[in-house]
Design an enzyme around this catalytic site. Structure first.
Site, short mmCIF file in Angstrom:
data_model
loop_
_atom_site.label_atom_id
_atom_site.label_comp_id
_atom_site.label_asym_id
_atom_site.label_seq_id
_atom_site.Cartn_x
_atom_site.Cartn_y
_atom_site.Cartn_z
N GLU A 45 2.75 15.52 2.59
CA GLU A 45 1.54 16.13 3.15
C GLU A 45 0.76 16.92 2.11
O GLU A 45 1.36 17.68 1.33
CB GLU A 45 1.97 17.07 4.30
CG GLU A 45 0.85 17.73 5.03
CD GLU A 45 0.21 16.85 6.08
OE1 GLU A 45 0.91 16.11 6.77
OE2 GLU A 45 -1.04 16.91 6.20
N ASP A 78 1.87 12.84 -9.75
CA ASP A 78 2.54 12.20 -8.61
C ASP A 78 3.80 11.45 -9.02
O ASP A 78 4.38 10.75 -8.22
CB ASP A 78 1.59 11.20 -7.94
CG ASP A 78 0.62 11.89 -7.01
OD1 ASP A 78 0.95 12.98 -6.54
OD2 ASP A 78 -0.45 11.34 -6.76
N ARG A 133 6.95 11.89 -9.58
CA ARG A 133 8.19 11.99 -8.82
C ARG A 133 8.11 11.17 -7.53
O ARG A 133 9.05 10.52 -7.13
CB ARG A 133 8.45 13.45 -8.48
CG ARG A 133 9.80 13.70 -7.88
CD ARG A 133 9.93 15.11 -7.43
NE ARG A 133 8.86 15.42 -6.47
CZ ARG A 133 9.00 16.29 -5.48
NH1 ARG A 133 10.10 16.94 -5.35
NH2 ARG A 133 8.03 16.51 -4.65
N HIS A 168 0.84 5.08 0.99
CA HIS A 168 0.03 6.06 1.72
C HIS A 168 0.77 7.40 1.80
O HIS A 168 1.96 7.43 2.08
CB HIS A 168 -0.23 5.54 3.14
CG HIS A 168 -1.13 6.41 3.97
ND1 HIS A 168 -2.51 6.26 3.99
CD2 HIS A 168 -0.86 7.46 4.80
CE1 HIS A 168 -3.04 7.17 4.79
NE2 HIS A 168 -2.06 7.91 5.30
N SER A 169 0.05 8.48 1.56
CA SER A 169 0.65 9.81 1.68
C SER A 169 0.35 10.40 3.05
O SER A 169 -0.78 10.34 3.53
CB SER A 169 0.06 10.75 0.62
OG SER A 169 0.39 10.28 -0.66
N GLU A 170 1.39 10.95 3.64
CA GLU A 170 1.25 11.52 4.98
C GLU A 170 0.12 12.53 5.08
O GLU A 170 -0.08 13.36 4.18
CB GLU A 170 2.56 12.23 5.36
CG GLU A 170 2.50 12.94 6.70
CD GLU A 170 3.84 13.60 7.06
OE1 GLU A 170 4.54 14.06 6.15
OE2 GLU A 170 4.17 13.60 8.24
N LYS A 192 -2.55 4.05 -10.78
CA LYS A 192 -1.36 3.94 -9.91
C LYS A 192 -0.48 2.77 -10.37
O LYS A 192 0.74 2.83 -10.30
CB LYS A 192 -1.84 3.65 -8.49
CG LYS A 192 -1.49 4.69 -7.45
CD LYS A 192 -2.20 4.31 -6.16
CE LYS A 192 -1.60 4.98 -4.96
NZ LYS A 192 -2.38 4.66 -3.74
N ARG A 221 0.86 -1.18 0.00
CA ARG A 221 0.00 0.00 0.00
C ARG A 221 0.90 1.24 0.00
O ARG A 221 1.89 1.28 0.72
CB ARG A 221 -0.87 -0.01 1.26
CG ARG A 221 -1.72 1.22 1.48
CD ARG A 221 -2.90 1.27 0.52
NE ARG A 221 -3.68 2.49 0.71
CZ ARG A 221 -4.62 2.88 -0.15
NH1 ARG A 221 -4.90 2.16 -1.22
NH2 ARG A 221 -5.29 3.99 0.06
#
Ligand SMILES: [Zn+2]
Ligand SMILES: [Zn+2]
Length: 254
Positions: free
Chosen positions: A119, A153, A155, A78-80, A181, A76
């Site tokens: 973030e 996204d 990078r 996940h972005s902070e 993705k 998975r």
């Protein structure tokens, strides 16, 4: 069985002087900097902290079981989200997504979660709070959207791709509702052998999603017409969600 002391020592040794051509157009290179056990409420994990040559941020992998040299490892990304993950904000669903992914991985033979320190989709905390404020002051979705910095996204996936390589993961099954993705990661050289639908268990905090009537350009609109911004790069599906809503969620990702 998680990472052994021997594996940890080997990973640290080989990363100490690691250099490579880099991944993706940004020539991203990462190095494993530190590894430790991380027993958590979601199971037994190791936490692996990385340096990288691009954004100076300390991304981490939360690893369950032995993933080294393995095929089809559930992953998975996940972005902070400080406000959601840590403070329990209900303006987004990040914490629900994070917890359900960790719980799922913790029950599997092996798997890992990449916790990316980006973030607000990479625009940072201040800009994210700014976008929240704009919404409160009547700015429309487009403006709040722009303020939240919806953008490519690529990078960030380069960092993720190299992190998987550093951990010697041979191929992955991505935990996502977002087929795009998979394409992005594949383009960066990650072998994706499958997708695991990310279905969150229903609880009192994600009731909103069970009642959601529409998903429009990255926003979920509830029955009161209140907007919620999607901060993770894929929209959630919650157990018990109506079929037609699930269809709209999946279509919104294409
Ligand atoms: Zn490298
Ligand atoms: Zn969030």
């Amino acid at each position: 069985m998680g990472l052994t002391h021997m594996q940890i020592k080997e990973l640290l040794d080989e990363n100490r002087a690691h250099e490579c051509e880099g991944v993706g157009p940004g020539k991203v290179c990462v190095r494993i900097a530190a590894i430790a056990e991380l027993p958590s409420r979601f199971g037994a994990f190791h936490i692996v902290a990385f340096y990288n040559n691009k954004d100076g941020k300390e991304h981490v992998a939360v690893v369950h079981g032995d993933v080294s040299g393995k095929e089809n490892v559930p992953v998975r990304v996940h972005s902070e989200c400080l406000t959601g993950d840590v403070l329990g904000s209900l303006r987004c669903d990040c914490r629900d997504q994070l917890e359900s992914a960790l719980r799922m991985i913790g029950r599997m033979d092996c798997g890992l979660l990449l916790y990316m320190r980006q973030e607000g989709r990479g625009i940072g905390l201040v800009n994210k709070i700014r976008a929240y404020g704009l919404q409160e002051h009547g700015y429309d979705t487009v403006e709040a959207n722009l303020a939240l910095g919806f953008r490519d996204d690529e990078r960030d996936y380069s960092v993720a791709a190299h992190m998987l390589e550093s951990l010697h993961v041979r191929s992955i099954r991505l935990i996502t509702n977002n087929p795009r993705k998979i394409e992005d990661l594949t383009r960066l050289g990650v072998k994706v052998t499958g997708r695991i639908a990310h279905v969150m268990p229903a609880n009192e905090f994600n009731r909103f999603y069970l009642e959601t009537k529409a998903v429009k350009s990255g926003h979920l609109i509830d029955f009161n017409g209140k907007m919620h911004l999607a901060e993770q790069s894929d929209a959630p599906i919650v157990e018990g969600m109506a079929e037609d809503v699930i269809k709209v969620v999946l279509q919104s990702q294409e």
